[in-house]
Design a protein around this motif. Structure first.
Motif, PDB file in Angstrom:
ATOM      1  N   MET A  82       0.851  -1.185   0.000  1.00  0.00           N
ATOM      2  CA  MET A  82       0.000   0.000   0.000  1.00  0.00           C
ATOM      3  C   MET A  82       0.889   1.239   0.000  1.00  0.00           C
ATOM      4  SD  MET A  82      -3.137  -0.779   2.557  1.00  0.00           S
ATOM      5  CE  MET A  82      -4.458  -1.861   2.096  1.00  0.00           C
ATOM      6  N   THR A  83       0.377   2.292  -0.607  1.00  0.00           N
ATOM      7  CA  THR A  83       1.123   3.550  -0.669  1.00  0.00           C
ATOM      8  C   THR A  83       0.275   4.668  -0.084  1.00  0.00           C
ATOM      9  OG1 THR A  83       0.261   4.170  -2.826  1.00  0.00           O
ATOM     10  CG2 THR A  83       2.259   2.810  -2.806  1.00  0.00           C
ATOM     11  N   ASP A  84       0.922   5.754   0.245  1.00  0.00           N
ATOM     12  CA  ASP A  84       0.213   6.926   0.772  1.00  0.00           C
ATOM     13  C   ASP A  84      -0.419   7.742  -0.343  1.00  0.00           C
ATOM     14  OD1 ASP A  84       0.871   6.352   3.394  1.00  0.00           O
ATOM     15  OD2 ASP A  84       2.768   7.456   3.292  1.00  0.00           O
ATOM     16  N   SER A  85      -0.034   7.484  -1.581  1.00  0.00           N
ATOM     17  CA  SER A  85      -0.494   8.315  -2.697  1.00  0.00           C
ATOM     18  C   SER A  85      -1.910   7.964  -3.170  1.00  0.00           C
ATOM     19  CB  SER A  85       0.483   8.195  -3.873  1.00  0.00           C
ATOM     20  OG  SER A  85       0.544   6.855  -4.310  1.00  0.00           O
ATOM     21  N   ARG A  86      -2.457   6.849  -2.704  1.00  0.00           N
ATOM     22  CA  ARG A  86      -3.817   6.444  -3.096  1.00  0.00           C
ATOM     23  C   ARG A  86      -4.663   6.233  -1.851  1.00  0.00           C
ATOM     24  NH1 ARG A  86      -3.011   1.200  -6.059  1.00  0.00           N
ATOM     25  NH2 ARG A  86      -5.266   1.174  -6.091  1.00  0.00           N
ATOM     26  N   PRO A  87      -5.975   6.430  -1.959  1.00  0.00           N
ATOM     27  CA  PRO A  87      -6.841   6.213  -0.795  1.00  0.00           C
ATOM     28  C   PRO A  87      -6.727   4.779  -0.280  1.00  0.00           C
ATOM     29  CG  PRO A  87      -8.060   7.315  -2.550  1.00  0.00           C
ATOM     30  CD  PRO A  87      -6.732   6.930  -3.121  1.00  0.00           C
ATOM     31  N   VAL A  88      -6.677   4.613   1.032  1.00  0.00           N
ATOM     32  CA  VAL A  88      -6.484   3.301   1.642  1.00  0.00           C
ATOM     33  C   VAL A  88      -7.642   2.361   1.311  1.00  0.00           C
ATOM     34  CG1 VAL A  88      -7.500   3.777   3.920  1.00  0.00           C
ATOM     35  CG2 VAL A  88      -5.646   2.142   3.714  1.00  0.00           C
ATOM     36  N   LYS A 143       0.491  -4.768   5.172  1.00  0.00           N
ATOM     37  CA  LYS A 143       0.644  -4.049   3.914  1.00  0.00           C
ATOM     38  C   LYS A 143       0.339  -2.560   4.041  1.00  0.00           C
ATOM     39  CE  LYS A 143      -0.327  -8.162   1.223  1.00  0.00           C
ATOM     40  NZ  LYS A 143       1.053  -8.432   0.886  1.00  0.00           N
ATOM     41  N   LEU A 144      -0.228  -2.140   5.176  1.00  0.00           N
ATOM     42  CA  LEU A 144      -0.494  -0.718   5.367  1.00  0.00           C
ATOM     43  C   LEU A 144       0.813   0.061   5.264  1.00  0.00           C
ATOM     44  CD1 LEU A 144      -3.045  -0.922   8.320  1.00  0.00           C
ATOM     45  CD2 LEU A 144      -3.527  -0.079   6.019  1.00  0.00           C
ATOM     46  N   SER A 145       0.730   1.259   4.727  1.00  0.00           N
ATOM     47  CA  SER A 145       1.940   2.060   4.510  1.00  0.00           C
ATOM     48  C   SER A 145       2.550   2.484   5.847  1.00  0.00           C
ATOM     49  CB  SER A 145       1.604   3.284   3.658  1.00  0.00           C
ATOM     50  OG  SER A 145       0.872   4.209   4.429  1.00  0.00           O
ATOM     51  N   PRO A 146       3.825   2.846   5.832  1.00  0.00           N
ATOM     52  CA  PRO A 146       4.502   3.270   7.070  1.00  0.00           C
ATOM     53  C   PRO A 146       3.790   4.437   7.773  1.00  0.00           C
ATOM     54  CG  PRO A 146       6.097   2.950   5.323  1.00  0.00           C
ATOM     55  CD  PRO A 146       4.732   2.804   4.702  1.00  0.00           C
ATOM     56  N   TYR A 147       3.062   5.227   7.026  1.00  0.00           N
ATOM     57  CA  TYR A 147       2.315   6.357   7.585  1.00  0.00           C
ATOM     58  C   TYR A 147       1.292   5.865   8.618  1.00  0.00           C
ATOM     59  CZ  TYR A 147      -0.723  10.477   7.652  1.00  0.00           C
ATOM     60  OH  TYR A 147      -1.473  11.545   8.043  1.00  0.00           O
ATOM     61  N   TRP A 148       0.821   4.626   8.459  1.00  0.00           N
ATOM     62  CA  TRP A 148      -0.198   4.049   9.335  1.00  0.00           C
ATOM     63  C   TRP A 148       0.426   3.229  10.473  1.00  0.00           C
ATOM     64  CZ3 TRP A 148      -5.652   4.116   8.407  1.00  0.00           C
ATOM     65  CH2 TRP A 148      -6.012   4.878   7.286  1.00  0.00           C
ATOM     66  N   LYS A 149       1.695   3.466  10.799  1.00  0.00           N
ATOM     67  CA  LYS A 149       2.438   2.653  11.756  1.00  0.00           C
ATOM     68  C   LYS A 149       1.707   2.485  13.099  1.00  0.00           C
ATOM     69  CE  LYS A 149       6.062   4.132  13.995  1.00  0.00           C
ATOM     70  NZ  LYS A 149       7.352   4.697  14.304  1.00  0.00           N
ATOM     71  N   ASP A 150       1.217   3.557  13.678  1.00  0.00           N
ATOM     72  CA  ASP A 150       0.541   3.476  14.982  1.00  0.00           C
ATOM     73  C   ASP A 150      -0.749   2.667  14.895  1.00  0.00           C
ATOM     74  OD1 ASP A 150       2.545   4.981  16.142  1.00  0.00           O
ATOM     75  OD2 ASP A 150       1.459   6.882  15.920  1.00  0.00           O
ATOM     76  N   PHE A 151      -1.501   2.880  13.832  1.00  0.00           N
ATOM     77  CA  PHE A 151      -2.761   2.145  13.644  1.00  0.00           C
ATOM     78  C   PHE A 151      -2.476   0.664  13.432  1.00  0.00           C
ATOM     79  CE2 PHE A 151      -6.435   0.851  10.925  1.00  0.00           C
ATOM     80  CZ  PHE A 151      -7.425   1.033  11.894  1.00  0.00           C
ATOM     81  N   LYS A 152      -1.432   0.362  12.658  1.00  0.00           N
ATOM     82  CA  LYS A 152      -1.013  -1.018  12.423  1.00  0.00           C
ATOM     83  C   LYS A 152      -0.696  -1.704  13.755  1.00  0.00           C
ATOM     84  CE  LYS A 152       2.429  -2.125   9.326  1.00  0.00           C
ATOM     85  NZ  LYS A 152       3.396  -1.878   8.250  1.00  0.00           N
TER      86      LYS A 152
END
Length: 186
Positions: free
Chosen positions: A125-131, A164-173
């Motif tokens: 997953m990338t930050d450039s597209r909606p999750v 697969k969640l992007s690193p931006y979602w680290k806390d949620f992951k």
């Protein structure tokens, strides 16, 4: 009769088989043929005409021949123009056509199984597209895997998607990974 005609016209709008995703196309065609009550010709041989056949046996033979014609026509109608051109002139029953398509395209599906598994395992997953867009894409891949009758434990699927969640979602992951209750795909 108008209901069957209306239903058949809607089935005519099903996507055409172009040589890929055979299993999906086959399932849709099978559903159509079942709805039309002609699918039995794919699993039964043509009754033989005999000199001493009864009127009932003659009717059954004619019904089977008519249903075979309808079945074969719907199989051919479900193909792209180029595949239709290849198979239309074969002098074979619907059952023989169905079996030939199955033997040819199921072998190709075996290699696509490996491709699908690779797509799922390597998806990032990338930050450039909606999750949610990316999540739906993963669900589509998992659906294709299921169509190939490959089973994956849901907890493994969920855990893989979380990873697969992007690193931006680290806390949620991290929060999802440490939940006590089981998570479902939904």
């Amino acid at each position: 009769m108008s209901n069957v005609k209306e239903m058949t016209s809607k089935f005519g709008k099903l996507e055409k088989f172009e040589g890929v995703d055979f299993r999906r196309w086959q399932n849709k065609r099978h559903f159509l043929l079942t709805t039309l009550k002609v699918v039995y010709v794919l699993s039964t041989s043509m009754p033989e005409h005999r000199d001493d056949e009864t009127m009932e046996e003659a009717r059954n033979c004619l019904k089977w021949e008519n249903d075979d014609y309808i079945c074969r026509g719907h199989i051919l109608n479900g193909m792209s123009g180029s595949l239709f051109d290849v198979y239309q002139n074969y002098d074979q029953s619907a059952k023989e056509l169905w079996n030939e398509l199955e033997s040819k395209y199921m072998a190709e599906d075996a290699s696509s199984k490996k491709f699908l598994v690779g797509n799922f395992m390597n998806y990032k997953m990338t930050d450039s597209r909606p999750v949610m867009e990316q999540y739906n894409e993963l669900l589509r891949i998992l659906g294709q895997i299921a169509q190939h009758k490959m089973e994956m434990d849901e907890s493994i699927s969920v855990s893989s998607i979380i990873d697969k969640l992007s690193p931006y979602w680290k806390d949620f992951k991290h929060k999802l990974k440490h939940k006590k209750e089981e998570l479902s795909i939904v």
